[in-house]
Motif scaffolding. Structure first.
Motif, PDB file in Angstrom:
ATOM      1  N   THR A   1       3.161  11.793  -6.740  1.00  0.00           N
ATOM      2  CA  THR A   1       4.233  11.700  -5.867  1.00  0.00           C
ATOM      3  C   THR A   1       5.578  11.975  -6.051  1.00  0.00           C
ATOM      4  OG1 THR A   1       2.813  10.104  -4.527  1.00  0.00           O
ATOM      5  CG2 THR A   1       4.863  10.369  -3.779  1.00  0.00           C
ATOM      6  N   THR A   2       6.352  12.869  -5.782  1.00  0.00           N
ATOM      7  CA  THR A   2       7.690  13.205  -5.945  1.00  0.00           C
ATOM      8  C   THR A   2       8.547  12.053  -5.327  1.00  0.00           C
ATOM      9  OG1 THR A   2       7.522  15.518  -6.053  1.00  0.00           O
ATOM     10  CG2 THR A   2       9.556  14.562  -5.781  1.00  0.00           C
ATOM     11  N   LEU A   3       8.498  11.838  -3.808  1.00  0.00           N
ATOM     12  CA  LEU A   3       9.027  11.005  -3.017  1.00  0.00           C
ATOM     13  C   LEU A   3       8.241  10.479  -1.726  1.00  0.00           C
ATOM     14  CD1 LEU A   3      12.133   9.864  -2.717  1.00  0.00           C
ATOM     15  CD2 LEU A   3      12.363  11.882  -1.216  1.00  0.00           C
ATOM     16  N   THR A   4       8.284   9.343  -1.579  1.00  0.00           N
ATOM     17  CA  THR A   4       7.798   8.479  -0.500  1.00  0.00           C
ATOM     18  C   THR A   4       8.596   8.659   0.705  1.00  0.00           C
ATOM     19  OG1 THR A   4       5.868   7.606  -1.404  1.00  0.00           O
ATOM     20  CG2 THR A   4       6.456   6.726   0.738  1.00  0.00           C
ATOM     21  N   PHE A   5       8.487   9.066   2.011  1.00  0.00           N
ATOM     22  CA  PHE A   5       9.261   9.021   2.902  1.00  0.00           C
ATOM     23  C   PHE A   5       8.752   7.835   3.905  1.00  0.00           C
ATOM     24  CE2 PHE A   5       9.612  13.640   2.838  1.00  0.00           C
ATOM     25  CZ  PHE A   5      10.992  13.488   2.466  1.00  0.00           C
ATOM     26  N   ASN A   6       9.455   6.406   4.007  1.00  0.00           N
ATOM     27  CA  ASN A   6       8.931   5.515   4.765  1.00  0.00           C
ATOM     28  C   ASN A   6       9.625   5.406   6.021  1.00  0.00           C
ATOM     29  OD1 ASN A   6       9.344   3.614   1.663  1.00  0.00           O
ATOM     30  ND2 ASN A   6       7.299   3.653   2.480  1.00  0.00           N
ATOM     31  N   VAL A   7       8.724   5.035   7.017  1.00  0.00           N
ATOM     32  CA  VAL A   7       9.418   5.293   8.618  1.00  0.00           C
ATOM     33  C   VAL A   7      10.092   4.023   8.891  1.00  0.00           C
ATOM     34  CG1 VAL A   7       7.465   6.964   9.191  1.00  0.00           C
ATOM     35  CG2 VAL A   7       7.104   4.340   9.551  1.00  0.00           C
TER      36      VAL A   7
ATOM     37  N   GLY B   1      -4.720  14.579  -0.335  1.00  0.00           N
ATOM     38  CA  GLY B   1      -3.662  15.484  -0.483  1.00  0.00           C
ATOM     39  C   GLY B   1      -2.861  15.677  -1.919  1.00  0.00           C
ATOM     40  N   ARG B   2      -2.643  14.098  -2.170  1.00  0.00           N
ATOM     41  CA  ARG B   2      -1.706  14.025  -3.480  1.00  0.00           C
ATOM     42  C   ARG B   2      -2.734  14.336  -4.977  1.00  0.00           C
ATOM     43  NH1 ARG B   2       1.185   8.456  -2.831  1.00  0.00           N
ATOM     44  NH2 ARG B   2      -0.635   7.896  -1.461  1.00  0.00           N
ATOM     45  N   VAL B   3      -3.776  13.929  -4.673  1.00  0.00           N
ATOM     46  CA  VAL B   3      -4.624  14.243  -5.776  1.00  0.00           C
ATOM     47  C   VAL B   3      -4.883  15.512  -5.954  1.00  0.00           C
ATOM     48  CG1 VAL B   3      -7.054  14.039  -6.786  1.00  0.00           C
ATOM     49  CG2 VAL B   3      -5.839  11.951  -5.978  1.00  0.00           C
ATOM     50  N   ALA B   4      -4.981  16.410  -4.934  1.00  0.00           N
ATOM     51  CA  ALA B   4      -5.546  17.819  -4.863  1.00  0.00           C
ATOM     52  C   ALA B   4      -4.150  18.587  -5.381  1.00  0.00           C
ATOM     53  CB  ALA B   4      -5.615  18.327  -3.573  1.00  0.00           C
TER      54      ALA B   4
END
Length: 380
Positions: free
Chosen positions: A152-158, A106-109
């Motif tokens: 990636t703009t931002l990663t949401f870690n759980v 998804g991020r590559v696309a």
């Protein structure tokens, strides 16, 4: 009225990550968001399958048969083409990818198509899995590092632990990672008596249990060995497994060899497992690794104290002396001591639920993520 934000969600795997996506689609305001979902079709679990008719009322839902778990260049190339076609068709303002495989494709696309905002939720990084070591682990780290820095703009870690793992591997700048705990709705639950009747469990005895897949990640053989020790020390107690998986027969054999098979109950998969956790007096989770396990949050919501392995995710749900206790991964003796302690002297239901109410409601999760979707500009 301002134009709705066009949001594309992408997911391959099932389990906790699919539940998270279902909660997003259910909870986001349809007057603010126009949602499209791409999901893999090879591993649709019962929870996600049951939710699909409802999701189709709130989102455009597209199945992608090439979005699969195993590494397959042919599948991955076709999945990338599929996602790019969808992106060109709907022109999303935001793409949000979930778990490693969908996160990469998804991020590559999205990057190739020039999407302005691209978010990622790993739901436990692949490089944290114990079975991946050496060169394979470094390949996964390298992929995550490249995609975080360039797509990636931002990663949401759980969990905080997951974020710390990302920073320890120098995946990207610290400001590119935010912790957003998985949240669940505070719904009416059955009483202990009602839950035990539904499960066919005895009423007037101590019952410990777990709602989890009987698969390697959850280390079910350690779990059944702990259960056996506890039941030998407490002849009045019972243990219940709600869930299925490849380890069930080996676990049954271990219970027979320990002489406790008549008090270990294998209850199979139940779509209402999240509600029936109220049947338990104590909860046991022996995971080798986690992102942020929903099952522990469900136990908190039900007021059931927890004994869990001291690993990423678990150690942010369980607060020693408040709602449960932690023990080392794979340590049967320590696990049995922890579980017996909770059966003998449990914290109050209200004390256990307090952690859920403070940190793990679905509204907190939705508000945080929606605010990032709506934030002007990008963070790159």
């Amino acid at each position: 009225m301002p134009r709705r934000i066009r949001l594309l969600l992408i997911i391959e795997s099932m389990g906790g990550s699919s539940r998270h996506v279902v909660d997003l689609i259910d909870g986001l305001d349809p007057e603010r968001f126009e949602i499209t979902l791409i999901h893999g079709t090879s591993r649709v679990d019962d929870y996600f399958a049951a939710a699909l008719p409802r999701l189709r009322q709130r989102a455009r839902v597209l199945g992608c048969p090439d979005l699969v778990r195993e590494i397959s260049p042919a599948h991955e190339a076709r999945a990338l083409r599929f996602v790019r076609r969808v992106i060109r068709d709907i022109r999303p303002d935001v793409v949000h990818c979930h778990s490693s495989k969908a996160g990469a494709i998804g991020r590559v696309a999205a990057k190739l198509c020039g999407v302005g905002k691209v978010f990622y939720t790993p739901h436990a990084y692949a490089f944290l899995a114990p079975e991946f070591g050496g060169k394979k682990r470094m390949v996964f780290v390298g992929i995550e590092r490249f995609l975080s820095r360039h797509a990636t703009t931002l990663t949401f870690n759980v969990s905080q632990g997951e974020r710390s793992a990302a920073l320890a591997e120098h995946l990207d700048r610290p400001d590119k990672f935010e912790v957003v705990y998985n949240g669940i709705a505070d719904i009416p639950l059955p009483t202990k008596a009602e839950a035990r009747e539904a499960l066919g469990l005895p009423q007037d005895v101590p019952v410990a249990g777990v709602t989890a897949r009987l698969v390697e990640q959850k280390d079910p053989m350690t779990s059944v060995r702990i259960a056996a020790q506890v039941l030998q020390a407490r002849p009045d107690a019972h243990f219940a497994y709600i869930g299925d998986g490849d380890f069930e027969e080996r676990m049954r054999q271990a219970a027979r060899e320990a002489g406790v098979a008549d008090r270990v109950h294998f209850l199979g998969y139940r779509k209402d497992a999240d509600r029936l956790v109220t049947a338990f007096d104590a909860y046991l989770l022996t995971s080798l690794y986690e992102g942020m396990p929903y099952s522990l949050v469900e136990a908190l919501r039900a007021g059931v104290p927890i004994a869990a392995t001291r690993t990423t995710g678990n150690d942010e749900v369980v607060i020693e002396g408040e709602n449960g206790t932690l023990f080392p991964v794979g340590d049967v003796q320590a696990g049995a001591v922890a579980l017996l302690g909770l059966l003998d002297d449990p914290p109050s239901r209200e004390r256990v639920r307090a952690t859920y109410l403070e940190r793990f409601t679905v509204r907190r999760m939705l508000d945080h993520i929606a605010a990032r979707y709506e934030q002007r500009g990008t963070d790159e």
